[in-house]
Design an enzyme around this catalytic site. Sequence first.
Site, PDB file in Angstrom:
ATOM      1  N   ASP A 314      -0.693  -8.826  -6.914  1.00  0.00           N
ATOM      2  CA  ASP A 314      -1.977  -8.724  -6.710  1.00  0.00           C
ATOM      3  C   ASP A 314      -2.914  -9.851  -6.089  1.00  0.00           C
ATOM      4  O   ASP A 314      -4.192  -9.830  -6.042  1.00  0.00           O
ATOM      5  CB  ASP A 314      -2.495  -8.947  -8.444  1.00  0.00           C
ATOM      6  CG  ASP A 314      -2.335  -7.743  -9.464  1.00  0.00           C
ATOM      7  OD1 ASP A 314      -1.936  -6.589  -8.613  1.00  0.00           O
ATOM      8  OD2 ASP A 314      -1.888  -7.746 -10.448  1.00  0.00           O
ATOM      9  N   ARG A 345      -4.619  -1.203  -0.384  1.00  0.00           N
ATOM     10  CA  ARG A 345      -5.279  -2.462   0.035  1.00  0.00           C
ATOM     11  C   ARG A 345      -4.992  -3.065   1.246  1.00  0.00           C
ATOM     12  O   ARG A 345      -5.340  -3.912   1.974  1.00  0.00           O
ATOM     13  CB  ARG A 345      -4.818  -3.612  -1.216  1.00  0.00           C
ATOM     14  CG  ARG A 345      -5.443  -3.277  -2.394  1.00  0.00           C
ATOM     15  CD  ARG A 345      -5.042  -4.655  -3.495  1.00  0.00           C
ATOM     16  NE  ARG A 345      -6.017  -4.302  -4.438  1.00  0.00           N
ATOM     17  CZ  ARG A 345      -5.780  -4.559  -5.832  1.00  0.00           C
ATOM     18  NH1 ARG A 345      -4.562  -5.108  -6.108  1.00  0.00           N
ATOM     19  NH2 ARG A 345      -6.748  -4.577  -6.812  1.00  0.00           N
TER      20      ARG A 345
HETATM   21  C1  S3P Z   1       0.517  -4.786 -13.864  1.00  0.00           C
HETATM   22  C2  S3P Z   1       1.408  -4.682 -12.902  1.00  0.00           C
HETATM   23  C3  S3P Z   1       1.276  -4.564 -11.552  1.00  0.00           C
HETATM   24  C4  S3P Z   1      -0.033  -5.390 -11.260  1.00  0.00           C
HETATM   25  C5  S3P Z   1      -1.162  -4.672 -12.121  1.00  0.00           C
HETATM   26  C6  S3P Z   1      -0.814  -4.979 -13.515  1.00  0.00           C
HETATM   27  C7  S3P Z   1       0.811  -4.779 -15.141  1.00  0.00           C
HETATM   28  O1  S3P Z   1       1.245  -3.136 -11.173  1.00  0.00           O
HETATM   29  O2  S3P Z   1      -0.508  -4.587  -9.773  1.00  0.00           O
HETATM   30  O3  S3P Z   1      -2.285  -5.257 -11.763  1.00  0.00           O
HETATM   31  O4  S3P Z   1      -0.048  -5.349 -16.062  1.00  0.00           O
HETATM   32  O5  S3P Z   1       2.015  -4.322 -15.699  1.00  0.00           O
HETATM   33  P1  S3P Z   1       2.527  -2.295 -11.037  1.00  0.00           P
HETATM   34  O6  S3P Z   1       3.461  -2.487 -12.152  1.00  0.00           O
HETATM   35  O7  S3P Z   1       2.440  -0.911 -10.343  1.00  0.00           O
HETATM   36  O8  S3P Z   1       3.085  -3.049  -9.739  1.00  0.00           O
END
Ligand code: S3P
Length: 425
Positions: A314, A345
């Site tokens: 992120d 992104r």
């Molecule tokens: C998150 C996991 C991440 C992250 C998202 C929040 C979470 O995504 O990018 O902003 O709270 O489990 P991914 O699991 O798709 O990588």
Amino acid sequence: MNLSIPQVAGVKGIRSVPGDKSISHRALMISAIADGKSEISCCSRAADPMSTLSCIRQLGLNVEETGQRIVIHGKGRHGLQPSSIPLDAGNSGTTIRLLSGILAGQRFPSIIIGDSSLSKRPMKRIFDPLRLMGADISGTEKNTAPVRIEPVDRLHSIQYALPVPSAQVKSSVLFAGLFAEGTTSVLEKTQTRDHTERMLGLETKKENGSFSVSVNRDIKIEGKHFFVPGDISAAAFFLAAGMITPGSNLTINNVGLNPTRRRVLDIFLSMGGKIEIENKRIVEGEPVGDLVVMTSEIKSDLKLHGAEVVDLIDEIPILAVTALFAKGTFTIHDAKELRMKETDRISAIVKNLRLLSCDVEEYDDGFSFEGGGEYSGNILPSYGDHRIAMSFGIAGLRIKNITIQDTECVDISFPGFWNVLLTQS
Ligand code: S3P
């Protein structure tokens, strides 16, 4: 709304950031299926976790909101009620994917919808493991939302090795495992954020180079108090602002420093960031500290790839913007997952860097550029993506004449961001 970013003489004083978004979603969902009352302090009120809150209200939960506290009268694993209208996850991938795990184990049907961005994001990654568990879950022909879940007699356990590193998929399977016969295990080569495990009291084991976590339906989930620390992904914008603007001396209080989330801080430190961690403590199982950042002379000979990219997923937009002001080559690979986020992104970062006259090379799984150059301002699209808007807003503190378009998308994770950034500088 478009916003022209003014140049500031340093960022100073004390700032707070919203409660951690990932922890907020999980606290809300776990409270909903807990037995008895839970109280959540410092839950993020950003649009994404509020989508989760509105879904759990829709599922029959009694919620009281007072000031900094949210009280949820949990109804146990089987106390949720069917919603008469589709559940709306808005822009939130975490809401749709994690809630699907819980709803797969319910005795009623559900439909979860999302906005136009969420409706393009891949859901097969949760359909595959949940179907292996016996769930009746489906989406459009392209495996996107709306997600439809029909009740099944029972779910059964699986041992699931994550094909892509994703805390959302891991958590979705773990949540479904709370309703399944037998012990469900999730294995991952690179450990993704572990908030679900910490909040459910699950132990992660490292075996044969993989991380493994198991869950079963006998685990007790009692209502309790949840404290949500400040979001390090939001703090990263202020750390970057502090490092790159002359005359900065800024404190950000109560920031979550979970080892699966703090990589951005370690990278900033390795770039020469003057950042001190004060008042380190453990609050309800999560490490927390206050961060003090000062103007820094930063350098960046960074080649990010593999596991570290997972930890930073992120923060890559703000890391790229920070590297603009650091001498050296910034290269990132193994970041293809970035193309699956609220917008693509990689493409958004590359296009905006080019609009600032930065010479960037784009790869299928990343990008590379030389930092420390001369840049010129421009009108930059946010692509409706909160992290792109905030990251390039920070670039505007150093590069004259940057205007960010559609700035209201920051509400997804950080309502009031522009005021906090600009009025207190
Ligand atoms: C998150 C996991 C991440 C992250 C998202 C929040 C979470 O995504 O990018 O902003 O709270 O489990 P991914 O699991 O798709 O990588």
